[in-house]
Design a protein around this motif. Structure first.
Motif, short mmCIF file in Angstrom:
data_model
loop_
_atom_site.label_atom_id
_atom_site.label_comp_id
_atom_site.label_asym_id
_atom_site.label_seq_id
_atom_site.Cartn_x
_atom_site.Cartn_y
_atom_site.Cartn_z
N PRO A 31 0.80 -1.23 0.00
CA PRO A 31 0.00 0.00 0.00
C PRO A 31 0.84 1.28 0.00
O PRO A 31 0.40 2.31 -0.47
N LYS A 32 2.04 1.22 0.53
CA LYS A 32 2.89 2.42 0.54
C LYS A 32 3.27 2.82 -0.87
O LYS A 32 3.29 3.99 -1.22
N GLU A 33 3.56 1.84 -1.72
CA GLU A 33 3.95 2.15 -3.09
C GLU A 33 2.74 2.45 -3.97
O GLU A 33 2.85 3.20 -4.92
N SER A 34 1.58 1.90 -3.66
CA SER A 34 0.41 2.14 -4.49
C SER A 34 -0.13 3.56 -4.30
O SER A 34 -0.78 4.09 -5.17
N ASN A 35 0.13 4.20 -3.17
CA ASN A 35 -0.32 5.56 -2.92
C ASN A 35 0.47 6.58 -3.73
O ASN A 35 0.04 7.72 -3.88
N ASN A 36 1.61 6.22 -4.25
CA ASN A 36 2.41 7.15 -5.02
C ASN A 36 1.75 7.53 -6.34
O ASN A 36 2.09 8.54 -6.92
N ASP A 37 0.82 6.71 -6.79
CA ASP A 37 0.19 6.95 -8.08
C ASP A 37 -1.12 7.73 -7.96
O ASP A 37 -1.75 8.02 -8.96
N GLU A 38 -1.54 8.08 -6.75
CA GLU A 38 -2.79 8.80 -6.57
C GLU A 38 -2.62 10.26 -6.95
O GLU A 38 -1.53 10.82 -6.85
N PRO A 39 -3.69 10.91 -7.38
CA PRO A 39 -3.58 12.33 -7.74
C PRO A 39 -3.30 13.20 -6.51
O PRO A 39 -3.69 12.89 -5.40
N ILE A 40 -2.63 14.29 -6.76
CA ILE A 40 -2.26 15.22 -5.70
C ILE A 40 -3.38 16.25 -5.55
O ILE A 40 -3.92 16.74 -6.54
N ASP A 41 -3.73 16.58 -4.32
CA ASP A 41 -4.73 17.61 -4.08
C ASP A 41 -4.08 18.97 -4.28
O ASP A 41 -3.15 19.35 -3.56
N MET A 42 -4.57 19.70 -5.28
CA MET A 42 -4.06 21.04 -5.55
C MET A 42 -5.14 21.87 -6.22
O MET A 42 -6.14 21.34 -6.69
N GLU A 43 -4.94 23.19 -6.22
CA GLU A 43 -5.90 24.08 -6.86
C GLU A 43 -5.86 23.88 -8.37
O GLU A 43 -4.83 23.48 -8.92
N ASN A 44 -6.96 24.18 -9.01
CA ASN A 44 -7.01 24.12 -10.46
C ASN A 44 -6.25 25.32 -11.02
O ASN A 44 -6.66 26.46 -10.81
N PRO A 45 -5.13 25.11 -11.72
CA PRO A 45 -4.36 26.25 -12.22
C PRO A 45 -5.05 26.99 -13.35
O PRO A 45 -4.68 28.11 -13.69
N PHE A 46 -6.08 26.40 -13.96
CA PHE A 46 -6.75 27.02 -15.09
C PHE A 46 -8.05 27.71 -14.68
O PHE A 46 -8.72 28.29 -15.52
N GLU A 47 -8.40 27.65 -13.40
CA GLU A 47 -9.64 28.25 -12.94
C GLU A 47 -9.50 29.77 -12.89
O GLU A 47 -8.53 30.30 -12.36
N LYS A 48 -10.49 30.47 -13.45
CA LYS A 48 -10.46 31.93 -13.46
C LYS A 48 -10.91 32.45 -12.10
O LYS A 48 -11.70 31.82 -11.41
#
Length: 137
Positions: A31-48
């Motif tokens: 499970p430690k290695e499988s979490n590396n492929d999950e998306p990162i929580d971040m703001e949408n850089p394209f949002e106006k």
């Protein structure tokens, strides 16, 4: 052919430093290695950025008694009330301004056809010649 080129380049990197080849194509159930492929929580850089209307920014409620404010949203030459695409107001504030202008006109604080001369030189909140949003007309 393509796979052989990739495998040669991987072998070359591994021969230079074996630590660089840390099982790039591994399929483990750890499970430690499988979490590396999950998306990162971040703001949408394209949002106006949300654009707030000028009355909402300054928390101003239009009133029929404030003729100087209401005259900013009325044409000086025709007495026509400018639309949302020109003023940049939100829907609720635009409706409130229109209602308050009609109320001020019926009471007699504002003219129906022309703007009062003492308010003509007031600073402009918007440019009627250059609308904020395009319009179909």
């Amino acid at each position: 052919m393509f796979l052989s080129v990739i495998s040669r380049s991987i072998r070359r990197v591994a021969s230079q430093n074996p630590a660089n080849l840390a099982r790039p194509f591994s399929t483990t159930s750890d499970p430690k290695e499988s979490n590396n492929d999950e998306p990162i929580d971040m703001e949408n850089p394209f949002e106006k950025e949300k654009i707030k209307c000028i009355l909402c920014q300054h928390n101003i409620e239009p009133s029929y008694k404030n003729v100087q404010l209401l005259s900013q949203f009325q044409s000086a030459y025709t007495g026509r009330i400018y639309g949302r695409h020109i003023t940049g107001l939100c829907k609720s504030k635009q409706e409130k301004v229109e209602k308050e202008i009609a109320k001020a006109q019926s009471v007699g604080f504002m003219g129906f056809v022309t703007k009062d001369v003492k308010y003509i030189k007031d600073p402009k909140l918007f440019d009627p010649e250059r609308p904020i949003r395009s319009h179909k007309y």
